[in-house]
Design an enzyme around this catalytic site. Structure first.
Site, PDB file in Angstrom:
ATOM      1  CB  CYS A   9      -0.950  -0.005   1.190  1.00  0.00           C
ATOM      2  SG  CYS A   9      -0.151  -0.338   2.761  1.00  0.00           S
ATOM      3  CG  HIS A  34      -0.101   4.670   3.747  1.00  0.00           C
ATOM      4  ND1 HIS A  34      -0.761   4.601   4.953  1.00  0.00           N
ATOM      5  CD2 HIS A  34       0.141   3.376   3.391  1.00  0.00           C
ATOM      6  CE1 HIS A  34      -0.907   3.332   5.308  1.00  0.00           C
ATOM      7  NE2 HIS A  34      -0.372   2.570   4.374  1.00  0.00           N
TER       8      HIS A  34
HETATM    9  P1  NAP Z   1      -8.097  -8.113   8.911  1.00  0.00           P
HETATM   10  O1  NAP Z   1      -8.995  -6.946   9.116  1.00  0.00           O
HETATM   11  O2  NAP Z   1      -7.424  -8.714  10.084  1.00  0.00           O
HETATM   12  O3  NAP Z   1      -8.964  -9.258   8.150  1.00  0.00           O
HETATM   13  C1  NAP Z   1      -8.438 -10.529   7.950  1.00  0.00           C
HETATM   14  C2  NAP Z   1      -9.395 -11.431   7.163  1.00  0.00           C
HETATM   15  O4  NAP Z   1      -8.755 -12.703   7.022  1.00  0.00           O
HETATM   16  C3  NAP Z   1     -10.724 -11.684   7.877  1.00  0.00           C
HETATM   17  O5  NAP Z   1     -11.756 -11.824   6.922  1.00  0.00           O
HETATM   18  C4  NAP Z   1     -10.485 -13.025   8.579  1.00  0.00           C
HETATM   19  O6  NAP Z   1     -11.661 -13.782   8.796  1.00  0.00           O
HETATM   20  C5  NAP Z   1      -9.633 -13.719   7.532  1.00  0.00           C
HETATM   21  N1  NAP Z   1      -8.855 -14.800   8.130  1.00  0.00           N
HETATM   22  C6  NAP Z   1      -8.004 -14.731   9.192  1.00  0.00           C
HETATM   23  N2  NAP Z   1      -7.532 -15.971   9.475  1.00  0.00           N
HETATM   24  C7  NAP Z   1      -8.093 -16.814   8.573  1.00  0.00           C
HETATM   25  C8  NAP Z   1      -8.016 -18.220   8.359  1.00  0.00           C
HETATM   26  N3  NAP Z   1      -7.271 -19.011   9.127  1.00  0.00           N
HETATM   27  N4  NAP Z   1      -8.737 -18.772   7.345  1.00  0.00           N
HETATM   28  C9  NAP Z   1      -9.511 -17.994   6.547  1.00  0.00           C
HETATM   29  N5  NAP Z   1      -9.643 -16.644   6.726  1.00  0.00           N
HETATM   30  C10 NAP Z   1      -8.935 -16.074   7.717  1.00  0.00           C
HETATM   31  O7  NAP Z   1      -6.939  -7.765   7.879  1.00  0.00           O
HETATM   32  P2  NAP Z   1      -6.902  -6.597   6.752  1.00  0.00           P
HETATM   33  O8  NAP Z   1      -6.376  -5.337   7.287  1.00  0.00           O
HETATM   34  O9  NAP Z   1      -8.196  -6.583   6.029  1.00  0.00           O
HETATM   35  O10 NAP Z   1      -5.734  -7.141   5.809  1.00  0.00           O
HETATM   36  C11 NAP Z   1      -5.913  -8.291   5.020  1.00  0.00           C
HETATM   37  C12 NAP Z   1      -4.627  -8.553   4.253  1.00  0.00           C
HETATM   38  O11 NAP Z   1      -4.362  -7.433   3.405  1.00  0.00           O
HETATM   39  C13 NAP Z   1      -3.403  -8.699   5.142  1.00  0.00           C
HETATM   40  O12 NAP Z   1      -2.538  -9.656   4.593  1.00  0.00           O
HETATM   41  C14 NAP Z   1      -2.780  -7.306   5.105  1.00  0.00           C
HETATM   42  O13 NAP Z   1      -1.387  -7.365   5.348  1.00  0.00           O
HETATM   43  C15 NAP Z   1      -3.068  -6.903   3.683  1.00  0.00           C
HETATM   44  N6  NAP Z   1      -3.131  -5.450   3.424  1.00  0.00           N
HETATM   45  C16 NAP Z   1      -3.845  -4.620   4.221  1.00  0.00           C
HETATM   46  C17 NAP Z   1      -3.904  -3.260   3.896  1.00  0.00           C
HETATM   47  C18 NAP Z   1      -4.698  -2.280   4.703  1.00  0.00           C
HETATM   48  O14 NAP Z   1      -4.657  -1.094   4.348  1.00  0.00           O
HETATM   49  N7  NAP Z   1      -5.401  -2.717   5.764  1.00  0.00           N
HETATM   50  C19 NAP Z   1      -3.266  -2.789   2.758  1.00  0.00           C
HETATM   51  C20 NAP Z   1      -2.572  -3.672   1.956  1.00  0.00           C
HETATM   52  C21 NAP Z   1      -2.513  -5.004   2.302  1.00  0.00           C
HETATM   53  P3  NAP Z   1     -12.401 -13.819  10.244  1.00  0.00           P
HETATM   54  O15 NAP Z   1     -13.134 -12.528  10.383  1.00  0.00           O
HETATM   55  O16 NAP Z   1     -13.294 -14.987  10.119  1.00  0.00           O
HETATM   56  O17 NAP Z   1     -11.319 -13.981  11.266  1.00  0.00           O
END
Ligand code: NAP
Length: 358
Positions: free
Chosen positions: A158, A251
């Protein structure tokens, strides 16, 4: 027009919610599957997220009644019922890599937000306005995976999405060295001020893995396809420091760029203002009209005022100053969960559909 059926893996998380919001009323795509962990599987989407909905608009009404699938266990069933998936799952890298490959091997294209597959040389890492031609590597990847339709394509980290679009038009000036400080919003860690109280009135000078990604990923984007892989560019040398700051979304980067040749401020502004966007003629639904906007005012860009430029898909640049005859400094801003995450991935999916890969 028949719409593409979409699955969103990680649909309950912050980026997953952003995907669903951006895909509501999308002219080409309709969400028919939502998937998350075993904790959420089997439950109604609305019931699971109503107390942790983080977007400023309501939960999309067509998604509310969907039953959540288990993204890990039910990959075959999901793959067979959609045209492609967006992946925004939060799992350890090796598990994410295996999960994304298992969908691709079931002939389901994966457009991923995750970093796990970004280092694989035949997985294109695309910033659509910069390196759309890298999608041609997909044919080599399909050979490796033994698929006819399934593949993985990723969007970059990002934070680099605010400064790579500004650096790319300057490569021809002989860009040798770049030093960057990024000031990153807490939504980038999937957090809000409620869930991250230690960030209030604070700056944290470390984000795990972020400096390495900021230094290496731009070189893959600037790289070229050579036989069956993308070979990263050898220059510029990039050094990054990444800070978590008390900002909800958006950012900011402070950038110092050194060139082999002498540079003039107006020449650089001209390069930004006259950048030839290689995908402009495709008129993709999520593409911003103005990709790069240069601000003359000394107090811009500001994350609060400018993160939503072009519905969060525009890049704001300003504070350009010549440091010495061959170096400059500037500031840039982009929205981390729109351009930097879900929006960038939706634009990539549109590009892949327009170019016949999906
Ligand atoms: P988050 O809010 O923690 O959401 C994580 C998601 O993954 C939830 O839907 C969760 O489901 C699911 N999950 C977790 N453990 C799992 C498992 N064992 N099996 C299947 N599903 C599972 O994270 P986020 O901020 O959205 O980020 C998601 C990804 O994008 C990460 O890898 C992060 O590094 C990347 N990212 C984030 C951003 C940002 O701006 N936030 C930007 C670029 C990249 P449950 O609700 O059922 O636990």
């Amino acid at each position: 027009m028949k719409k593409y059926k979409i699955g969103v893996l990680g649909a309950t998380g912050m980026v997953g919610q952003r995907f669903l919001t951006l895909l509501e009323n999308h002219p080409w795509f309709v969400v028919t599957k939502v998937a998350a962990s075993t904790r959420s599987a089997g439950k109604v989407y609305e019931d699971v997220v109503k107390n942790k909905w983080l977007m400023s608009t309501p939960i999309p009404k067509d998604v509310k009644p969907l039953i959540i699938n288990d993204a890990l266990i039910e990959f075959k069933q999901i793959s067979e019922s959609v045209d492609f998936v967006f992946c925004a799952i939060n799992l350890p890298k090796e598990e994410t890599r295996r999960l994304e490959e298992s969908y691709a091997k079931c002939e389901c294209p994966v457009i991923s937000n995750n970093s796990a597959n970004r280092v694989i040389p035949d997985v294109p890492m695309i910033l659509p306005e910069i390196n759309p031609n890298h999608i041609d590597i997909i044919e080599s990847q399909k050979k490796r995976l033994g698929t006819s339709r399934g593949f993985i394509a990723v969007k970059p980290n990002c934070s680099l999405q605010c400064y790579v679009p500004a650096l790319f038009p300057l490569l021809n000036f002989g860009l040798e060295e770049v030093k960057i400080c990024t000031y990153q919003a807490i939504s980038g860690a999937g957090k809000t001020f409620g869930t991250f109280p230690e960030i209030v009135d604070n700056v944290i000078p470390y984000i795990a893995g972020e400096e390495e990604k900021s230094e290496t990923e731009p070189l893959k984007i600037f790289g070229s396809i050579i036989s069956n892989k993308i070979v990263s560019a050898k220059s510029p040398r990039i050094s990054a420091q990444c800070f978590r700051v008390p900002v909800s979304d958006g950012h900011t980067a402070g950038v110092f760029a050194k060139f082999r040749n002498k540079v003039k401020k107006n020449d650089i502004i001209d390069k930004w203002r006259n950048y030839i966007n290689p995908i402009k003629d495709l008129r993709l639904p999520s593409a911003p009209n103005e990709f790069l906007k240069y601000f003359e005012n000394n107090d811009r860009p500001q994350v609060k005022l400018d993160k939503n430029l072009e519905k969060g898909m525009g890049i704001s640049v300003g504070r350009l100053n010549v440091d010495s005859e061959n170096s400059v400094k500037f500031v840039s801003v982009s929205h981390n969960t729109i351009r930097g995450a879900a929006g960038g991935a939706v634009l990539l999916a549109e590009l892949l559909c327009a170019r016949g890969f999906i």
